[in-house]
Scaffold this motif. Structure first.
Motif, PDB file in Angstrom:
ATOM      1  N   LYS A 131      10.011  42.360  -6.839  1.00 36.86           N
ATOM      2  CA  LYS A 131      10.074  40.818  -6.125  1.00 36.86           C
ATOM      3  C   LYS A 131       9.376  40.061  -5.820  1.00 36.86           C
ATOM      4  O   LYS A 131       8.121  40.902  -5.800  1.00 36.86           O
ATOM      5  CB  LYS A 131      11.507  40.557  -4.914  1.00 36.86           C
ATOM      6  N   VAL A 132       9.183  39.057  -7.775  1.00 38.10           N
ATOM      7  CA  VAL A 132       8.880  38.544  -7.989  1.00 38.10           C
ATOM      8  C   VAL A 132       9.248  36.888  -7.465  1.00 38.10           C
ATOM      9  O   VAL A 132      10.216  36.441  -7.569  1.00 38.10           O
ATOM     10  CB  VAL A 132       7.581  38.087  -9.216  1.00 38.10           C
ATOM     11  N   GLU A 133       7.761  35.886  -6.657  1.00 38.27           N
ATOM     12  CA  GLU A 133       7.878  34.033  -6.630  1.00 38.27           C
ATOM     13  C   GLU A 133       6.925  33.912  -7.474  1.00 38.27           C
ATOM     14  O   GLU A 133       6.079  33.877  -6.807  1.00 38.27           O
ATOM     15  CB  GLU A 133       8.541  33.687  -5.321  1.00 38.27           C
ATOM     16  N   PHE A 134       7.404  32.780  -8.213  1.00 36.47           N
ATOM     17  CA  PHE A 134       6.075  31.862  -8.744  1.00 36.47           C
ATOM     18  C   PHE A 134       6.663  30.646  -9.265  1.00 36.47           C
ATOM     19  O   PHE A 134       7.107  30.085  -9.307  1.00 36.47           O
ATOM     20  CB  PHE A 134       5.529  32.949 -10.476  1.00 36.47           C
ATOM     21  N   LYS A 135       5.088  29.352  -9.508  1.00 40.30           N
ATOM     22  CA  LYS A 135       5.188  28.367  -9.641  1.00 40.30           C
ATOM     23  C   LYS A 135       5.480  28.558 -11.620  1.00 40.30           C
ATOM     24  O   LYS A 135       4.969  29.263 -11.512  1.00 40.30           O
ATOM     25  CB  LYS A 135       4.720  27.905  -9.473  1.00 40.30           C
ATOM     26  N   TYR A 136       6.463  27.487 -11.518  1.00 42.41           N
ATOM     27  CA  TYR A 136       6.622  26.856 -13.168  1.00 42.41           C
ATOM     28  C   TYR A 136       7.021  25.664 -13.252  1.00 42.41           C
ATOM     29  O   TYR A 136       8.119  25.008 -12.485  1.00 42.41           O
ATOM     30  CB  TYR A 136       8.180  27.352 -13.434  1.00 42.41           C
ATOM     31  N   THR A 137       6.309  25.546 -14.358  1.00 40.57           N
ATOM     32  CA  THR A 137       5.626  23.860 -14.787  1.00 40.57           C
ATOM     33  C   THR A 137       6.436  23.563 -15.964  1.00 40.57           C
ATOM     34  O   THR A 137       5.331  23.442 -16.248  1.00 40.57           O
ATOM     35  CB  THR A 137       4.565  23.194 -13.934  1.00 40.57           C
ATOM     36  N   GLU A 138       7.681  22.532 -16.086  1.00 39.80           N
ATOM     37  CA  GLU A 138       7.615  21.990 -17.411  1.00 39.80           C
ATOM     38  C   GLU A 138       8.129  20.734 -17.758  1.00 39.80           C
ATOM     39  O   GLU A 138       8.930  20.642 -17.050  1.00 39.80           O
ATOM     40  CB  GLU A 138       8.773  23.082 -17.956  1.00 39.80           C
ATOM     41  N   GLY A 139       7.494  20.249 -18.381  1.00 44.81           N
ATOM     42  CA  GLY A 139       7.481  18.300 -18.404  1.00 44.81           C
ATOM     43  C   GLY A 139       7.240  18.037 -17.737  1.00 44.81           C
ATOM     44  O   GLY A 139       8.445  16.766 -16.473  1.00 44.81           O
ATOM     45  N   GLY A 140       6.303  18.469 -16.111  1.00 44.42           N
ATOM     46  CA  GLY A 140       5.807  17.518 -14.860  1.00 44.42           C
ATOM     47  C   GLY A 140       7.549  18.447 -13.719  1.00 44.42           C
ATOM     48  O   GLY A 140       7.073  17.208 -12.577  1.00 44.42           O
ATOM     49  N   ASN A 141       8.471  18.468 -14.034  1.00 45.19           N
ATOM     50  CA  ASN A 141       8.735  19.576 -13.046  1.00 45.19           C
ATOM     51  C   ASN A 141       8.561  20.939 -12.303  1.00 45.19           C
ATOM     52  O   ASN A 141       8.081  21.762 -13.005  1.00 45.19           O
ATOM     53  CB  ASN A 141      10.484  19.093 -13.949  1.00 45.19           C
ATOM     54  N   SER A 142       8.577  21.028 -11.397  1.00 42.33           N
ATOM     55  CA  SER A 142       7.810  21.939 -10.402  1.00 42.33           C
ATOM     56  C   SER A 142       9.000  23.380  -9.961  1.00 42.33           C
ATOM     57  O   SER A 142       9.684  22.412  -9.557  1.00 42.33           O
ATOM     58  CB  SER A 142       6.820  21.961  -9.515  1.00 42.33           C
ATOM     59  N   LYS A 143       9.314  23.973  -9.926  1.00 46.73           N
ATOM     60  CA  LYS A 143       9.920  24.731  -9.138  1.00 46.73           C
ATOM     61  C   LYS A 143       9.533  26.589  -9.456  1.00 46.73           C
ATOM     62  O   LYS A 143       8.480  26.782  -9.857  1.00 46.73           O
ATOM     63  CB  LYS A 143      11.562  24.923 -10.504  1.00 46.73           C
ATOM     64  N   SER A 144      10.447  27.080  -8.368  1.00 45.43           N
ATOM     65  CA  SER A 144      10.220  28.746  -7.767  1.00 45.43           C
ATOM     66  C   SER A 144      10.994  29.276  -8.595  1.00 45.43           C
ATOM     67  O   SER A 144      12.103  28.954  -8.437  1.00 45.43           O
ATOM     68  CB  SER A 144       9.848  28.389  -5.999  1.00 45.43           C
ATOM     69  N   ILE A 145      10.227  30.197  -9.181  1.00 44.51           N
ATOM     70  CA  ILE A 145      10.721  31.033  -9.956  1.00 44.51           C
ATOM     71  C   ILE A 145      11.534  31.952  -8.793  1.00 44.51           C
ATOM     72  O   ILE A 145      10.184  33.044  -8.410  1.00 44.51           O
ATOM     73  CB  ILE A 145      10.579  31.210 -11.597  1.00 44.51           C
ATOM     74  N   VAL A 146      12.505  33.035  -8.987  1.00 46.58           N
ATOM     75  CA  VAL A 146      12.335  34.243  -8.070  1.00 46.58           C
ATOM     76  C   VAL A 146      13.478  35.757  -8.661  1.00 46.58           C
ATOM     77  O   VAL A 146      14.701  35.019  -8.880  1.00 46.58           O
ATOM     78  CB  VAL A 146      13.151  33.696  -6.717  1.00 46.58           C
ATOM     79  N   GLU A 147      12.634  36.424  -8.774  1.00 45.85           N
ATOM     80  CA  GLU A 147      13.349  37.522  -9.451  1.00 45.85           C
ATOM     81  C   GLU A 147      13.310  38.715  -9.724  1.00 45.85           C
ATOM     82  O   GLU A 147      12.111  39.327  -9.186  1.00 45.85           O
ATOM     83  CB  GLU A 147      12.755  37.614 -11.243  1.00 45.85           C
ATOM     84  N   GLU A 148      14.872  40.205  -9.346  1.00 45.67           N
ATOM     85  CA  GLU A 148      14.131  41.129  -9.519  1.00 45.67           C
ATOM     86  C   GLU A 148      14.328  41.868 -10.545  1.00 45.67           C
ATOM     87  O   GLU A 148      14.627  41.392 -11.105  1.00 45.67           O
ATOM     88  CB  GLU A 148      15.079  41.251  -8.045  1.00 45.67           C
ATOM     89  N   PHE A 149      13.032  42.476 -10.595  1.00 43.52           N
ATOM     90  CA  PHE A 149      12.696  43.361 -12.049  1.00 43.52           C
ATOM     91  C   PHE A 149      12.182  44.889 -11.998  1.00 43.52           C
ATOM     92  O   PHE A 149      11.641  44.816 -10.823  1.00 43.52           O
ATOM     93  CB  PHE A 149      12.023  42.488 -12.801  1.00 43.52           C
ATOM     94  N   THR A 150      12.116  45.661 -12.845  1.00 47.37           N
ATOM     95  CA  THR A 150      12.030  47.080 -13.164  1.00 47.37           C
ATOM     96  C   THR A 150      10.266  46.622 -14.320  1.00 47.37           C
ATOM     97  O   THR A 150      10.351  46.076 -15.185  1.00 47.37           O
ATOM     98  CB  THR A 150      12.764  48.073 -13.415  1.00 47.37           C
ATOM     99  N   TYR A 151       9.201  47.482 -13.277  1.00 46.56           N
ATOM    100  CA  TYR A 151       8.204  47.526 -14.710  1.00 46.56           C
ATOM    101  C   TYR A 151       8.189  48.987 -14.299  1.00 46.56           C
ATOM    102  O   TYR A 151       8.029  49.396 -13.091  1.00 46.56           O
ATOM    103  CB  TYR A 151       7.261  46.288 -14.237  1.00 46.56           C
TER     104      TYR A 151
END
Length: 116
Positions: free
Chosen positions: A5-25
């Protein structure tokens, strides 16, 4: 395969948001900073592509409170088909299982001619 499970900051066009996703690797990663951060960049890029985001807008400098990786465990590639489930779970199914067990016993007795 390993589940995360990962959470990271994503900034595009001056807007920042937190992305949370579960995945397999395929690799076991202990932290986003493994191997001088290269694995972390690979994982965050991988998750961004899964979500349809541009990996170039991931804020890799936002350490500490924003970019987090949690290891959820190893995933069996064959699935959980061989895993035996307990009779007692889920709890709401117990009355149905008891009734079904009684029906099977009655049908078996009728088949043998005992109740005839």
């Amino acid at each position: 395969m390993h589940k995360y499970k990962v959470e990271f900051k994503y900034t595009e066009g001056g807007n920042s948001k937190s992305i949370v996703e579960e995945f397999t690797y395929p690799k076991r990663i202990y932290a986003l900073s493994d191997n001088s951060g290269q694995d972390g960049r690979d994982i965050l890029g991988y998750v961004a592509e899964i979500k349809g985001l541009n990996p170039a807008f991931i804020d890799h400098q936002a350490g500490g409170g924003w970019n987090k990786l949690k290891y959820l465990g190893e995933v069996n590639e064959k699935g959980d088909k061989n895993e035996k489930k307990s009779f007692w779970t889920p709890v709401w199914a117990i009355p149905f299982k008891i009734v079904w067990w009684l029906i099977k016993k009655i049908l078996w007795a009728v088949t043998l001619g005992a109740l005839g």
